[in-house]
Enzyme design. Structure first.
Site: not given
Ligand code: GLN
Length: 495
Positions: A78, A153, A177
């Site tokens: 990532k 994400s 995420s």
């Molecule tokens: N969807 C969540 C957010 O927007 C989690 C994102 C994540 O786990 N990086 O913060």
């Protein structure tokens, strides 16, 4: 032997150990496939030359007598992990062209184990999002239906593995995420207990929540990767001081009293009633129920439990995460880090223009929310209150673990949605995080494993949550499920 891109991490390791293939052949095969599949948007950077060189080095290590299940196995990271071999942007224009002088600990450990990185994977800007639509570069697509999001994400990490562009990838999970994109794309992903993987070199979003973990096609492959990625790191003050763990051995460890037909005999799986609300999409509920029925057949017993503050985890998370983000992102000022505006009148104007140009809309929204909830006069009402509730949410889990060994439920209330469908309403996406946020706030390990298909034949994931440092039990249950079912083996059409 199946085509090389269909083999998972463990299978590839075995195929290389028996000389059926080698890392160079494998990397060439994947790079060729990738050329015609760039429109999936999974990769932000492909490092073909670097990957070929690393594959040659891995093959040489094997020829010299070295073994190891990950030696020569291709993957990609990532784009939130800093790497010396490739640029790192965290999905943001703020870091366009940035190249780190060091590797993140997770990257360095996987490199030492002999993995070969093909490049960097698309993600939401600074990991803020649930659909990969907040990437400053381009969206990633779901290989099951390219009109849909792959989740986020870690959207690129999930799309690449689901599309058989890679056997595995790394991701990070702050509020879901790893689990949610794994669920949306029909693969397996685990977020370990907070502190199991070092955060050193992982670009910070919300430091008290951020955790790294693997995405792969099976629990077995996740265990192999996690064993290499995890472990104490003195460079991260929140790293758990525990001896290195062999998650594969833990995964294979038979349960006391278990039999071949009932490997999960005696395992109590708690179903929080708040994880099955009236608003849960029927197709998701049906798929989750079918996976739970399989777990029961394997000997597990299902017990009703309650996590009464599940709904509150949304406001709590969306106060704490932006608060930490606003602080973490203050370093991008055009001087110490990040993009600097070309034209400005004075220092303040330079800060203002650099940050306005470098950050995208969602990141700015969170910086504003975070600054507000930390400001004098509001700190007690919002931030402090959220911290108190966070503790209560963690305590609720401990009450559950008095009655069960693992907790199960859906990962997300629906299958992957269409790209653009949520329009300009960020709250819609926030609400869809309801089942992943509680475990994140508590710092518990959580996993998503394929549980079949829902509406429009889109994948659905089953979430399993364990108590602190109980990854072994999570992986054991997931592995038993995968030995008995084939949902995790299904591939999107055309791959
Ligand atoms: N969807 C969540 C957010 O927007 C989690 C994102 C994540 O786990 N990086 O913060």
């Amino acid at each position: 032997m199946s085509p090389l891109h269909e083999l998972g991490v463990a299978e590839l390791g075995r195929a290389m150990a028996t000389g059926q293939t080698c890392s160079v052949e494998l990397v060439d095969h994947l790079l060729t496939r990738l050329e015609t599949r760039q429109s999936l948007g999974a990769f932000l950077h492909v490092d073909a030359d670097g990957a070929r060189a690393a594959a040659r080095a891995a093959d040489a290590r094997r020829a010299a007598g070295e073994a190891g299940p990950l030696l020569g196995v291709p993957l990609a990271h990532k784009d939130i992990f800093v790497t010396t071999d490739a640029p790192t942007t965290a999905g943001s224009k703020m870091l366009a062209g940035y190249r780190s002088p060091f590797d993140a600990t997770v990257v360095a450990r996987l490199k030492a184990a002999g993995t070969v990185s093909l490049g960097k994977l698309n993600c939401d800007e600074y990991a803020m999002g649930s659909a990969n639509e907040n990437s400053a570069w381009f969206p990633a697509h779901n290989p099951w239906d390219v009109a849909r999001v792959p989740g986020g994400s870690s959207g690129g990490s999930a799309a690449a593995v689901a599309a058989r562009l890679l056997p595995a990838s790394t991701g990070t999970d702050t509020g879901g995420s790893i689990r949610q994109p794994a669920s949306f794309t029909g693969i397996s992903g685990i977020k370990p207990t907070y502190g199991v993987c070092s955060r050193y070199g992982m670009i910070a979003f919300a430091s008290s929540l951020d955790q790294a973990g693997p995405l792969a096609r099976s629990a077995e492959d996740c265990a192999l990767l996690l064993s290499a990625m995890s472990g104490f790191d003195e460079r991260d003050a929140t790293s758990a001081q525990r001896p290195p763990q062999d998650f594969t051995a833990q995964m294979l460890q038979p349960r006391a009293g278990a039999t071949a037909a009932k490997p999960l005999q005696g395992l109590r799986i708690g179903l929080p009633r708040e994880f099955f609300p009236a608003g849960l999409s029927g197709d998701v509920a049906a798929a989750v129920r079918s996976a739970l029925a399989e777990l029961e057949k394997l000997g597990a017993t299902l017990v009703d439990v309650s996590l009464p503050r599940t709904e509150l985890s949304i406001p709590v998370y969306y106060i704490i995460a932006p608060a930490e983000a606003s602080s973490n992102l203050s370093r991008y000022d055009g001087v110490k880090f990040g993009h600097r505006a070309a034209r400005y009148t004075d220092l303040l104007d330079m800060y203002k223009k650099s940050r306005s140009e470098g950050f995208g809309a969602e990141v700015k929204r969170r910086i504003m929310i975070g600054t507000y909830v930390l400001s004098h006069g509001y700190y007690d009402a919002y931030y402090l209150q959220a911290q108190k509730l966070r503790r209560m949410i963690a305590d609720d889990f401990q009450a559950c673990f008095g009655q069960c060994d693992l907790i199960a439920g859906p990962v997300a209330p629906t299958v992957a949605w269409k790209i653009g469908e949520q329009g300009d309403d960020p709250v819609k996406a926030y609400l869809a995080d309801i089942f992943t946020l509680p475990g994140s706030l508590a710092g518990l390990p959580g996993m998503s494993v394929p549980a079949g298909f829902g509406e429009q034949a889109m994948p659905v994931g089953l979430q399993l949550i364990g108590n602190y440092f109980d990854e072994g039990r999570l992986l054991h249950a997931a592995h038993a499920l995968q030995l008995a079912t084939d949902w995790h083996r299904r591939a999107p059409a055309g791959t």
